[in-house]
Scaffold this motif. Structure first.
Motif, PDB file in Angstrom:
ATOM      1  N   LEU A 303      25.368 -24.263  27.408  1.00  0.00           N
ATOM      2  CA  LEU A 303      24.096 -23.823  27.745  1.00  0.00           C
ATOM      3  C   LEU A 303      23.541 -24.885  27.550  1.00  0.00           C
ATOM      4  N   ALA A 304      23.987 -25.703  26.566  1.00  0.00           N
ATOM      5  CA  ALA A 304      23.132 -27.153  26.390  1.00  0.00           C
ATOM      6  C   ALA A 304      24.120 -28.232  27.503  1.00  0.00           C
ATOM      7  N   ALA A 305      25.043 -27.899  27.838  1.00  0.00           N
ATOM      8  CA  ALA A 305      25.627 -29.130  28.674  1.00  0.00           C
ATOM      9  C   ALA A 305      25.064 -28.600  30.406  1.00  0.00           C
ATOM     10  N   GLU A 306      25.185 -27.336  30.706  1.00  0.00           N
ATOM     11  CA  GLU A 306      24.550 -27.018  31.950  1.00  0.00           C
ATOM     12  C   GLU A 306      23.272 -26.388  31.988  1.00  0.00           C
ATOM     13  N   TRP A 307      22.054 -26.618  30.202  1.00  0.00           N
ATOM     14  CA  TRP A 307      20.644 -25.651  30.969  1.00  0.00           C
ATOM     15  C   TRP A 307      19.911 -25.983  32.027  1.00  0.00           C
ATOM     16  N   GLY A 308      20.181 -27.098  32.874  1.00  0.00           N
ATOM     17  CA  GLY A 308      19.323 -27.379  33.896  1.00  0.00           C
ATOM     18  C   GLY A 308      19.513 -26.057  35.330  1.00  0.00           C
ATOM     19  N   THR A 309      20.930 -25.193  35.417  1.00  0.00           N
ATOM     20  CA  THR A 309      21.690 -25.740  36.474  1.00  0.00           C
ATOM     21  C   THR A 309      21.557 -23.750  35.525  1.00  0.00           C
ATOM     22  N   VAL A 310      21.749 -23.435  34.549  1.00  0.00           N
ATOM     23  CA  VAL A 310      21.688 -22.168  33.650  1.00  0.00           C
ATOM     24  C   VAL A 310      20.355 -21.548  34.003  1.00  0.00           C
ATOM     25  N   LEU A 311      19.273 -21.988  33.907  1.00  0.00           N
ATOM     26  CA  LEU A 311      17.807 -21.763  33.416  1.00  0.00           C
ATOM     27  C   LEU A 311      16.958 -21.803  35.738  1.00  0.00           C
ATOM     28  N   ALA A 312      17.870 -23.045  36.734  1.00  0.00           N
ATOM     29  CA  ALA A 312      17.083 -22.242  37.766  1.00  0.00           C
ATOM     30  C   ALA A 312      17.914 -20.961  38.558  1.00  0.00           C
ATOM     31  N   LEU A 313      18.885 -21.291  38.016  1.00  0.00           N
ATOM     32  CA  LEU A 313      20.217 -20.037  38.532  1.00  0.00           C
ATOM     33  C   LEU A 313      19.590 -18.059  38.182  1.00  0.00           C
ATOM     34  N   GLY A 314      18.687 -18.374  36.986  1.00  0.00           N
ATOM     35  CA  GLY A 314      18.434 -17.429  36.226  1.00  0.00           C
ATOM     36  C   GLY A 314      16.827 -17.133  36.582  1.00  0.00           C
ATOM     37  N   LEU A 315      16.203 -18.216  37.111  1.00  0.00           N
ATOM     38  CA  LEU A 315      14.926 -18.301  37.666  1.00  0.00           C
ATOM     39  C   LEU A 315      15.255 -17.801  38.464  1.00  0.00           C
ATOM     40  N   ALA A 316      16.169 -18.029  39.687  1.00  0.00           N
ATOM     41  CA  ALA A 316      16.085 -18.100  41.032  1.00  0.00           C
ATOM     42  C   ALA A 316      16.644 -17.003  41.273  1.00  0.00           C
ATOM     43  N   ASN A 363      41.177 -10.888  38.353  1.00  0.00           N
ATOM     44  CA  ASN A 363      41.347 -10.084  39.350  1.00  0.00           C
ATOM     45  C   ASN A 363      41.153 -11.740  40.495  1.00  0.00           C
ATOM     46  N   SER A 364      40.987 -12.706  39.947  1.00  0.00           N
ATOM     47  CA  SER A 364      41.203 -14.497  40.223  1.00  0.00           C
ATOM     48  C   SER A 364      40.205 -14.818  41.338  1.00  0.00           C
ATOM     49  N   VAL A 365      39.198 -13.880  40.945  1.00  0.00           N
ATOM     50  CA  VAL A 365      38.122 -14.739  42.381  1.00  0.00           C
ATOM     51  C   VAL A 365      36.804 -15.531  42.178  1.00  0.00           C
ATOM     52  N   ILE A 366      36.999 -15.540  40.687  1.00  0.00           N
ATOM     53  CA  ILE A 366      36.425 -16.780  39.989  1.00  0.00           C
ATOM     54  C   ILE A 366      36.680 -17.360  38.738  1.00  0.00           C
ATOM     55  N   PRO A 367      36.153 -18.407  38.687  1.00  0.00           N
ATOM     56  CA  PRO A 367      37.149 -19.710  38.261  1.00  0.00           C
ATOM     57  C   PRO A 367      36.212 -19.290  37.294  1.00  0.00           C
ATOM     58  N   VAL A 368      37.306 -19.750  35.545  1.00  0.00           N
ATOM     59  CA  VAL A 368      36.712 -19.350  34.236  1.00  0.00           C
ATOM     60  C   VAL A 368      34.914 -19.994  33.224  1.00  0.00           C
ATOM     61  N   GLU A 369      35.243 -21.873  34.396  1.00  0.00           N
ATOM     62  CA  GLU A 369      34.518 -22.215  33.839  1.00  0.00           C
ATOM     63  C   GLU A 369      33.000 -21.378  34.989  1.00  0.00           C
ATOM     64  N   THR A 370      32.724 -21.255  35.757  1.00  0.00           N
ATOM     65  CA  THR A 370      31.560 -20.244  36.414  1.00  0.00           C
ATOM     66  C   THR A 370      31.136 -19.595  36.233  1.00  0.00           C
ATOM     67  N   SER A 371      32.347 -18.690  35.898  1.00  0.00           N
ATOM     68  CA  SER A 371      31.942 -17.572  34.909  1.00  0.00           C
ATOM     69  C   SER A 371      31.307 -17.234  33.867  1.00  0.00           C
ATOM     70  N   LYS A 372      31.279 -18.715  33.075  1.00  0.00           N
ATOM     71  CA  LYS A 372      30.642 -18.331  31.571  1.00  0.00           C
ATOM     72  C   LYS A 372      28.827 -18.981  32.376  1.00  0.00           C
ATOM     73  N   ILE A 373      28.856 -19.702  33.121  1.00  0.00           N
ATOM     74  CA  ILE A 373      27.271 -20.617  33.848  1.00  0.00           C
ATOM     75  C   ILE A 373      26.899 -19.102  33.958  1.00  0.00           C
ATOM     76  N   LEU A 374      27.373 -18.245  35.015  1.00  0.00           N
ATOM     77  CA  LEU A 374      26.933 -17.059  36.105  1.00  0.00           C
ATOM     78  C   LEU A 374      26.509 -16.059  34.693  1.00  0.00           C
ATOM     79  N   SER A 375      27.379 -16.052  34.209  1.00  0.00           N
ATOM     80  CA  SER A 375      27.284 -15.059  32.067  1.00  0.00           C
ATOM     81  C   SER A 375      25.590 -15.299  31.336  1.00  0.00           C
ATOM     82  N   LEU A 376      25.898 -16.705  31.435  1.00  0.00           N
ATOM     83  CA  LEU A 376      24.944 -16.997  30.445  1.00  0.00           C
ATOM     84  C   LEU A 376      23.563 -16.806  31.455  1.00  0.00           C
ATOM     85  N   ALA A 377      23.434 -17.484  32.892  1.00  0.00           N
ATOM     86  CA  ALA A 377      22.393 -16.657  34.224  1.00  0.00           C
ATOM     87  C   ALA A 377      22.351 -15.036  34.226  1.00  0.00           C
TER      88      ALA A 377
END
Length: 637
Positions: A303-316, A363-377
């Motif tokens: 969250l600290a590293a990607e807070w802008g992306t997480v906040l924008a994605l969650g609100l979007a 099932n190798s559809v979403i990368p692990v790093e992307t899933s962490k950001i999506l999970s936070l959103a």
């Protein structure tokens, strides 16, 4: 073992402290649980990696909740909601998934990943929404029923989503994860079956739940009830829900959907209420634990590293989803505050989003790093949902209530009558009917259009307008009226209205409806000539019936209720004077408590006196009021 005890203690302490505070400040229990999880997880570090494991266990609270929801519906009601279930729910899932897919693809994600992201954000939180709707009593509203229909369709839609995701596997991710990616050790009856056999097993499982629930549950519960051991009934209820959830999981179906079906089948069972009472505490505790784990599972490093992306994605997600929901509300004619309730309640991602994210990574559809950001959103949108309900309560609902009434000006009042009745709800209607039956003219005022239209159907002449406004009372003829009956459903407005009338028109006799003893004292202090608590006499009447049911002679029971009344009236002035010593009615006065105990002792002593059958002399002598000329008044004069 000690570690588990300590962790359980931490979770429970967090809930005990945070939830009552959140409820006290009007924030709702869900936000309290979420904040408690953030405090004990990312903030203080009291709990850690076990939060994800506990979350999978706590998701069983959602299964129990849908089982209880299913028992509130019978099959006829379920069939009646088919249009909104398929039409409203289907359009919401399709349109939201399409919008999410388009946005993800615009950010140059592979179409397989983009489609999965769209499916994940198409789901809403069944746990948060239904829990909050139940707490606020909004389940039976049009907006609440529509939201439930969409949530139910979403739970059904999880099944094809789980079937689709393995087909979207990305070769490059599969190569990185290894040949065994996406295959765990979980049990499954359909893992290696062909499609036709898989379909047959699924149909068989659904049929087993339906037929077994209808034909086998009743003999089972009758057998268990004969043991007269409550703990065995509890074990049977849990066995039923857990067994259904396990069966659904074995055939790759949603456990929540299976539990809902079983609930619908048992909706007409004679054991329904006992089942509800047994499962409700487990459901509430597990749901609370689930919400805490959502808060505790937030990864603050990401969250600290990607807070802008997480906040924008969650609100979007919430904005786009909200716009789609608002459009559907208009399309399906869910108007006014119900439309906003429907929109605001579902404008978030849900707990099944975590399930789909984990499944997509496996099932190798979403990368692990992307899933962490999506999970936070997903977690952020769930975290903000209770705030949307607060906006609905404090902004949307008052606005629509005011606009609904304010858009119509007060009626012109041309009639005059000796009696003015302010408030024509369930309390005021009885007063009006009694007066009208005795041919006593009345003028009725109320600020709720629905109430006015209702009583006009039974030919009680009523006028729309705020009766607490002195100018409207003057238009209604308060200066010439003999009696004002105050029956409006608002404590503060009632007190202010009595104060104003007695200040400018002291000659008008004011009868006021009180909600409780404290409110009756406030009205008496404001100048009301007579105050009646809305539940006092009905409770006294019921108490007399209770005495008769326990073997007391009906005349003796009636005499006891008279004695109760006399005793209360004898000490009323003392209690009122003691109450006035209490500063603003907040702190408890020792003198008031002593007087109240004195009242109870006097009441007990009076009740123990020997009983003699009432005579004609016991009937109170009543003298009718006279007019200015000294002549007795007649009804309607």
């Amino acid at each position: 073992m000690t570690v588990y005890f300590v962790q359980a203690f931490i979770y429970l302490v967090a809930a005990v402290i945070a939830v009552p505070l959140a409820k006290r400040f009007g924030l709702g229990s869900v936000l309290g649980y979420l904040v408690a999880g953030v405090v004990i997880g990312p903030v203080t570090g009291l709990v850690g990696q076990e939060a994800t494991t506990i979350q999978h266990f706590a998701e069983f609270g959602v299964v129990m909740m849908l089982f209880l929801v299913g028992m509130e519906l019978d099959p006829k009601a379920f069939w009646a909601m088919r249009v909104r279930l398929v039409g409203l729910g289907g359009l919401q899932v399709v349109l939201t998934a399409a919008a999410g897919t388009a946005v993800a693809w615009w950010f140059e994600l592979p179409w397989q990943t983009a489609l999965t992201v769209g499916l994940i954000f198409a789901l809403s939180s069944t746990a948060i929404v239904l829990q909050t709707l139940n707490e606020k009593g909004l389940v039976k509203t049009e907006g609440g029923r529509s939201a439930f229909s969409v949530l139910l369709f979403q739970d059904i839609a999880v099944i094809p989503m789980l079937a689709l995701i393995p087909l979207l596997s990305l070769p490059e991710l599969a190569a990185e994860a290894g040949a065994d990616a996406g295959h765990g050790s979980s049990l499954s009856l359909v893992a290696h079956l062909p499609a036709w056999a898989h379909a047959l097993v699924v149909v068989g499982a659904m049929a087993a739940v339906t037929v077994g629930g209808y034909y086998l549950s009743r003999p089972l519960f009758r057998y268990v009830v004969q043991s007269r051991l409550r703990e065995i009934f509890t074990a049977t209820a849990l066995m039923l829900v857990i067994g259904i959830a396990a069966l659904m999981s074995l055939v790759n179906l949603s456990p929540a959907l299976g539990a809902f079906m079983a609930g619908v089948v048992l909706a007409n069972s004679e054991f329904r209420h006992e089942l509800e009472a047994t499962i409700e505490p487990f459901k509430g505790l597990l749901l609370g634990l689930f919400f805490i784990t959502v808060g505790a599972g937030i990864d603050f490093q990401v969250l600290a590293a990607e807070w802008g992306t997480v906040l924008a994605l969650g609100l979007a997600v919430m904005v786009v989803k909200g716009l789609i929901l608002l459009m559907l509300a208009l399309l399906f004619r869910i108007r006014g505050s119900n439309g906003w309730l429907f929109t605001l309640s579902l404008a978030q991602a849900g707990e099944f989003g975590f399930v789909l994210l984990t499944y997509s990574v496996q099932n190798s559809v979403i990368p692990v790093e992307t899933s962490k950001i999506l999970s936070l959103a997903v977690a952020l949108s769930m975290f903000l949902t209770p705030l949307l309900f607060i906006v609905y309560d404090r902004v949307v609902l008052p606005r629509y209530r005011r606009s609904k009434n304010d858009e119509r000006p007060a009626d012109d009042i041309h009639d005059r009558a000796p009696v003015i009745v302010a408030g024509i709800g369930r309390f005021g209607q009885i007063v009006c009917r009694l007066l009208r039956a005795n041919n006593i003219p009345i003028v009725v005022l109320d600020h709720e259009i629905e109430q006015i239209e209702t009583v006009r159907r039974i030919h009680i002449k009523s006028y729309f307008g705020d009766a607490s406004r002195l100018d409207l009372l003057e238009t209604a003829g308060i200066a010439e009226a003999r009696l004002l009956v105050v029956a409006i459903d608002d404590r503060d407005r009632t007190v202010r209205m009595v104060e104003q009338v007695k200040k400018f028109y002291p000659g008008v006799w004011v009868l006021a409806r009180a909600f409780d003893r404290g409110h009756s004292y406030q009205l008496r202090k404001a100048g009301a000539d007579d105050v009646v608590s809305e539940t006092y006499h009905s409770a006294l009447e019921l108490g007399g019936h209770a005495l008769t049911a326990m073997g007391v002679h009906p005349l003796r029971a009636k005499q006891m209720t008279w004695t109760f009344l006399d005793n209360e009236q004898a000490h009323e002035d003392e209690l009122f004077e003691a109450w006035q010593e209490i500063e603003e009615g907040i702190s408890f006065s020792p003198r008031y408590g002593e007087l109240f105990m004195k009242l109870e002792e006097a009441l007990s002593s009076a009740m123990q006196q020997d009983w003699e059958p009432p005579t004609q002399d016991d009937v109170p002598i009543w003298t009718p009021p006279t007019d200015d000329a000294g002549e007795a008044q007649r009804p309607g004069s």
